[in-house]
Design a protein around this motif. Structure first.
Motif, PDB file in Angstrom:
ATOM      1  N   LEU A 162       1.687   6.612  -6.941  1.00  0.00           N
ATOM      2  CA  LEU A 162       0.590   7.479  -7.375  1.00  0.00           C
ATOM      3  C   LEU A 162       0.873   8.948  -7.104  1.00  0.00           C
ATOM      4  N   LEU A 177       0.828   4.052  -3.035  1.00  0.00           N
ATOM      5  CA  LEU A 177       0.596   5.481  -2.769  1.00  0.00           C
ATOM      6  C   LEU A 177       1.794   6.324  -3.209  1.00  0.00           C
ATOM      7  N   PRO A 236      -2.530   4.647 -12.675  1.00  0.00           N
ATOM      8  CA  PRO A 236      -2.827   3.299 -12.189  1.00  0.00           C
ATOM      9  C   PRO A 236      -2.440   2.207 -13.202  1.00  0.00           C
ATOM     10  N   LYS A 274       0.834  -1.207   0.000  1.00  0.00           N
ATOM     11  CA  LYS A 274       0.000   0.000   0.000  1.00  0.00           C
ATOM     12  C   LYS A 274       0.869   1.258   0.000  1.00  0.00           C
ATOM     13  N   ARG A 293      -5.301   1.476  -3.241  1.00  0.00           N
ATOM     14  CA  ARG A 293      -5.260   2.910  -2.980  1.00  0.00           C
ATOM     15  C   ARG A 293      -6.404   3.312  -2.054  1.00  0.00           C
ATOM     16  N   TYR A 346      -6.451   0.299  -7.777  1.00  0.00           N
ATOM     17  CA  TYR A 346      -7.522   1.147  -7.267  1.00  0.00           C
ATOM     18  C   TYR A 346      -7.983   0.682  -5.877  1.00  0.00           C
TER      19      TYR A 346
END
Length: 135
Positions: A92, A89, A99, A85, A117, A114
Motif C-alpha cells: 500500500l 502495508l 487495494p 500485515k 490494513r 482493508y
C-alpha cells in the motif's frame, strides 16, 4: 403563437444558463479563496534582518535523550507485525498499489486487504504508544 413559445423557451434556457453560470462563478471564487487561505506566507531570505539569522547563543541540549527517533520506533514496531500485515502495508504505502491490485496479487478479497490494513495500523499505533510510555 409559435414565436411566443420559442421566445418563452429561449428565455427559460437563458435563465437556466444564467443560474448555471452564477453557480460556476461562485464555486470558482470559493475554491480560489480556499486555495489562497492554504498558502503559507513566505518571505525572501534577503528581506530577513541579519540579526535574526545570526544566533548568538547555540542551543543547549539536555542530557539524556535529546531526540525521539520516530522512524526507529516505527521500524521496530513494523518488524513485530505478522508477515501478511507487513506485506499489505508495504504494498500500500511503499509500492503504492491499490487495494484491488493487492487483493489480486495475494488472491484474497479487497475487504480482507482493508481489514488487515486497519488492524496493522491499529497495532502499530498501540505498539508505538506502549513503547513511548516505557521510555
Amino acid at each position: 403563437m409559435m414565436d411566443t413559445d420559442k421566445n418563452e423557451e429561449r428565455d427559460e434556457l437563458r435563465g437556466r444558463f444564467t443560474r448555471f453560470m452564477e453557480i460556476c462563478v461562485r464555486n470558482a471564487r470559493f475554491n480560489y479563496c480556499k486555495m489562497l487561505s492554504r498558502e503559507i506566507p513566505t518571505i525572501s531570505i534577503e528581506d530577513v534582518p541579519e540579526h535574526i539569522l545570526v544566533e548568538e547563543h547555540p542551543p543547549e541540549y539536555k542530557s539524556g535523550r535529546d531526540f525521539d527517533f520516530e522512524e526507529e520506533k516505527l521500524s521496530e514496531a513494523f518488524r513485530t507485525l505478522p508477515l501478511m500485515k507487513r506485506r499489505i502495508l508495504t504494498m500500500l504505502f511503499v509500492e503504492q498499489l491499490s487495494p484491488q491490485e493487492i487483493a489480486s496479487h495475494l488472491n484474497c478479497s479487497v475487504q480482507y486487504v482493508y481489514n488487515q490494513r486497519s488492524l496493522a495500523l491499529k497495532s502499530l499505533r498501540r505498539i508505538i504508544a506502549d513503547r513511548g510510555d516505557d521510555a
